[in-house]
Design a protein around this motif. Sequence first.
Motif, PDB file in Angstrom:
ATOM      1  N   LEU A  61      35.480  44.686  31.928  1.00  0.00           N
ATOM      2  CA  LEU A  61      35.646  45.505  33.123  1.00  0.00           C
ATOM      3  C   LEU A  61      35.765  44.571  34.320  1.00  0.00           C
ATOM      4  O   LEU A  61      34.877  43.764  34.573  1.00  0.00           O
ATOM      5  CB  LEU A  61      34.449  46.440  33.307  1.00  0.00           C
ATOM      6  CG  LEU A  61      34.480  47.336  34.546  1.00  0.00           C
ATOM      7  CD1 LEU A  61      35.685  48.278  34.523  1.00  0.00           C
ATOM      8  CD2 LEU A  61      33.190  48.123  34.658  1.00  0.00           C
ATOM      9  N   VAL A  62      36.886  44.698  35.046  1.00  0.00           N
ATOM     10  CA  VAL A  62      37.164  43.793  36.165  1.00  0.00           C
ATOM     11  C   VAL A  62      37.197  44.585  37.465  1.00  0.00           C
ATOM     12  O   VAL A  62      37.892  45.597  37.561  1.00  0.00           O
ATOM     13  CB  VAL A  62      38.505  43.061  35.972  1.00  0.00           C
ATOM     14  CG1 VAL A  62      38.725  42.049  37.090  1.00  0.00           C
ATOM     15  CG2 VAL A  62      38.573  42.403  34.598  1.00  0.00           C
ATOM     16  N   ASP A  63      36.465  44.086  38.447  1.00  0.00           N
ATOM     17  CA  ASP A  63      36.480  44.629  39.800  1.00  0.00           C
ATOM     18  C   ASP A  63      37.418  43.757  40.627  1.00  0.00           C
ATOM     19  O   ASP A  63      37.157  42.577  40.830  1.00  0.00           O
ATOM     20  CB  ASP A  63      35.065  44.595  40.383  1.00  0.00           C
ATOM     21  CG  ASP A  63      34.999  44.987  41.852  1.00  0.00           C
ATOM     22  OD1 ASP A  63      35.934  45.644  42.348  1.00  0.00           O
ATOM     23  OD2 ASP A  63      33.998  44.628  42.503  1.00  0.00           O
ATOM     24  N   PHE A  64      38.530  44.341  41.079  1.00  0.00           N
ATOM     25  CA  PHE A  64      39.467  43.658  41.954  1.00  0.00           C
ATOM     26  C   PHE A  64      39.078  44.015  43.384  1.00  0.00           C
ATOM     27  O   PHE A  64      39.059  45.182  43.744  1.00  0.00           O
ATOM     28  CB  PHE A  64      40.900  44.098  41.645  1.00  0.00           C
ATOM     29  CG  PHE A  64      41.351  43.654  40.280  1.00  0.00           C
ATOM     30  CD1 PHE A  64      41.991  42.437  40.116  1.00  0.00           C
ATOM     31  CD2 PHE A  64      41.111  44.447  39.164  1.00  0.00           C
ATOM     32  CE1 PHE A  64      42.391  42.019  38.859  1.00  0.00           C
ATOM     33  CE2 PHE A  64      41.513  44.040  37.901  1.00  0.00           C
ATOM     34  CZ  PHE A  64      42.153  42.815  37.743  1.00  0.00           C
ATOM     35  N   TRP A  65      38.765  42.997  44.189  1.00  0.00           N
ATOM     36  CA  TRP A  65      38.174  43.198  45.501  1.00  0.00           C
ATOM     37  C   TRP A  65      38.699  42.147  46.478  1.00  0.00           C
ATOM     38  O   TRP A  65      39.411  41.223  46.080  1.00  0.00           O
ATOM     39  CB  TRP A  65      36.653  43.103  45.403  1.00  0.00           C
ATOM     40  CG  TRP A  65      36.194  41.708  45.092  1.00  0.00           C
ATOM     41  CD1 TRP A  65      36.229  41.071  43.876  1.00  0.00           C
ATOM     42  CD2 TRP A  65      35.686  40.754  46.008  1.00  0.00           C
ATOM     43  NE1 TRP A  65      35.766  39.791  43.993  1.00  0.00           N
ATOM     44  CE2 TRP A  65      35.429  39.559  45.296  1.00  0.00           C
ATOM     45  CE3 TRP A  65      35.420  40.791  47.372  1.00  0.00           C
ATOM     46  CZ2 TRP A  65      34.919  38.419  45.890  1.00  0.00           C
ATOM     47  CZ3 TRP A  65      34.913  39.643  47.971  1.00  0.00           C
ATOM     48  CH2 TRP A  65      34.659  38.480  47.236  1.00  0.00           C
ATOM     49  N   LEU A  95      37.348  39.679  40.516  1.00  0.00           N
ATOM     50  CA  LEU A  95      38.463  38.827  40.910  1.00  0.00           C
ATOM     51  C   LEU A  95      38.809  39.107  42.361  1.00  0.00           C
ATOM     52  O   LEU A  95      39.102  40.254  42.722  1.00  0.00           O
ATOM     53  CB  LEU A  95      39.693  39.068  40.030  1.00  0.00           C
ATOM     54  CG  LEU A  95      40.825  38.100  40.361  1.00  0.00           C
ATOM     55  CD1 LEU A  95      40.857  36.962  39.367  1.00  0.00           C
ATOM     56  CD2 LEU A  95      42.143  38.806  40.401  1.00  0.00           C
ATOM     57  N   ASN A  96      38.764  38.064  43.182  1.00  0.00           N
ATOM     58  CA  ASN A  96      39.081  38.160  44.599  1.00  0.00           C
ATOM     59  C   ASN A  96      40.602  38.217  44.748  1.00  0.00           C
ATOM     60  O   ASN A  96      41.289  37.221  44.504  1.00  0.00           O
ATOM     61  CB  ASN A  96      38.488  36.947  45.326  1.00  0.00           C
ATOM     62  CG  ASN A  96      38.726  36.963  46.814  1.00  0.00           C
ATOM     63  OD1 ASN A  96      39.656  37.581  47.315  1.00  0.00           O
ATOM     64  ND2 ASN A  96      37.879  36.249  47.525  1.00  0.00           N
ATOM     65  N   THR A  97      41.123  39.363  45.154  1.00  0.00           N
ATOM     66  CA  THR A  97      42.573  39.543  45.258  1.00  0.00           C
ATOM     67  C   THR A  97      43.168  38.750  46.415  1.00  0.00           C
ATOM     68  O   THR A  97      44.371  38.479  46.416  1.00  0.00           O
ATOM     69  CB  THR A  97      42.942  41.027  45.414  1.00  0.00           C
ATOM     70  OG1 THR A  97      42.316  41.549  46.588  1.00  0.00           O
ATOM     71  CG2 THR A  97      42.507  41.824  44.202  1.00  0.00           C
ATOM     72  N   GLU A  98      42.353  38.381  47.375  1.00  0.00           N
ATOM     73  CA  GLU A  98      42.829  37.560  48.494  1.00  0.00           C
ATOM     74  C   GLU A  98      43.171  36.152  47.996  1.00  0.00           C
ATOM     75  O   GLU A  98      44.154  35.564  48.426  1.00  0.00           O
ATOM     76  CB  GLU A  98      41.748  37.503  49.583  1.00  0.00           C
ATOM     77  CG  GLU A  98      42.190  36.895  50.866  1.00  0.00           C
ATOM     78  CD  GLU A  98      43.112  37.793  51.680  1.00  0.00           C
ATOM     79  OE1 GLU A  98      43.735  37.260  52.608  1.00  0.00           O
ATOM     80  OE2 GLU A  98      43.226  38.995  51.396  1.00  0.00           O
ATOM     81  N   GLN A  99      42.374  35.633  47.085  1.00  0.00           N
ATOM     82  CA  GLN A  99      42.594  34.295  46.537  1.00  0.00           C
ATOM     83  C   GLN A  99      43.586  34.291  45.376  1.00  0.00           C
ATOM     84  O   GLN A  99      44.159  33.256  45.059  1.00  0.00           O
ATOM     85  CB  GLN A  99      41.275  33.694  46.059  1.00  0.00           C
ATOM     86  CG  GLN A  99      40.303  33.413  47.167  1.00  0.00           C
ATOM     87  CD  GLN A  99      38.974  32.901  46.650  1.00  0.00           C
ATOM     88  OE1 GLN A  99      38.650  33.020  45.473  1.00  0.00           O
ATOM     89  NE2 GLN A  99      38.178  32.326  47.550  1.00  0.00           N
ATOM     90  N   HIS A 100      43.748  35.433  44.735  1.00  0.00           N
ATOM     91  CA  HIS A 100      44.588  35.504  43.529  1.00  0.00           C
ATOM     92  C   HIS A 100      45.610  36.635  43.679  1.00  0.00           C
ATOM     93  O   HIS A 100      45.664  37.557  42.866  1.00  0.00           O
ATOM     94  CB  HIS A 100      43.702  35.707  42.294  1.00  0.00           C
ATOM     95  CG  HIS A 100      42.658  34.637  42.154  1.00  0.00           C
ATOM     96  ND1 HIS A 100      42.942  33.373  41.701  1.00  0.00           N
ATOM     97  CD2 HIS A 100      41.340  34.634  42.466  1.00  0.00           C
ATOM     98  CE1 HIS A 100      41.840  32.640  41.715  1.00  0.00           C
ATOM     99  NE2 HIS A 100      40.855  33.390  42.174  1.00  0.00           N
ATOM    100  N   GLY A 105      49.165  41.265  42.048  1.00  0.00           N
ATOM    101  CA  GLY A 105      50.478  41.897  42.096  1.00  0.00           C
ATOM    102  C   GLY A 105      51.030  42.173  40.711  1.00  0.00           C
ATOM    103  O   GLY A 105      51.583  43.251  40.454  1.00  0.00           O
ATOM    104  N   GLN A 106      50.877  41.224  39.798  1.00  0.00           N
ATOM    105  CA  GLN A 106      51.357  41.407  38.426  1.00  0.00           C
ATOM    106  C   GLN A 106      50.666  42.583  37.743  1.00  0.00           C
ATOM    107  O   GLN A 106      51.271  43.293  36.943  1.00  0.00           O
ATOM    108  CB  GLN A 106      51.130  40.144  37.600  1.00  0.00           C
ATOM    109  CG  GLN A 106      52.014  38.994  37.975  1.00  0.00           C
ATOM    110  CD  GLN A 106      51.614  37.702  37.268  1.00  0.00           C
ATOM    111  OE1 GLN A 106      50.553  37.602  36.637  1.00  0.00           O
ATOM    112  NE2 GLN A 106      52.452  36.689  37.396  1.00  0.00           N
ATOM    113  N   LEU A 107      49.391  42.782  38.074  1.00  0.00           N
ATOM    114  CA  LEU A 107      48.630  43.879  37.464  1.00  0.00           C
ATOM    115  C   LEU A 107      48.803  45.198  38.217  1.00  0.00           C
ATOM    116  O   LEU A 107      48.221  46.206  37.840  1.00  0.00           O
ATOM    117  CB  LEU A 107      47.148  43.508  37.389  1.00  0.00           C
ATOM    118  CG  LEU A 107      46.813  42.396  36.400  1.00  0.00           C
ATOM    119  CD1 LEU A 107      45.363  41.952  36.551  1.00  0.00           C
ATOM    120  CD2 LEU A 107      47.092  42.851  34.975  1.00  0.00           C
TER     121      LEU A 107
END
Length: 145
Positions: A61-65, A95-100, A105-107
């Motif tokens: 389970l991944v929290d994108f934040w 997973l920090n979406t600002e850094q990654h 975007g791919q997901l």
Amino acid sequence: MSDNLHVVCSHCGGVNRIPAGRLEQNPKCGKCKHPLFDGHPADVDDAMLQRQIQRSDLPVLVDFWAPWCGPCKMMAPAFAQAAAQLEPHVRLLKLNTEQHQQLAGQLGIRSIPTMILFRNGQELDRMSGALDAGGIVSWTRSRVG
């Protein structure tokens, strides 16, 4: 069918083969010797996320934040509480979406916070918006059976 599970260490990325019956006995990584579960979500980068999703037999389970996101900040303690309840049967990652941004975007991450539940390398389901700990646990358990 084997009762061994492949569990990826969130510290070093080592893949450990653990008997299913030993998951709750605080197993340690054979490579780096860190505990495989500590009741807290691990912050990961693109490579570690891909390794966890592709190599782990556990649901992930991944929290994108992002650090600027108010609802993300509000949900962070709830996600940590959910980790304490769901581990060792579900791996929780952040997973920090600002850094990654590229991976986000791919997901297809369009809003945050978004949680995606993976199993056997495939997306099972996703949920956008902040939930409390009970909501995260209920939502996850209803999807992993």
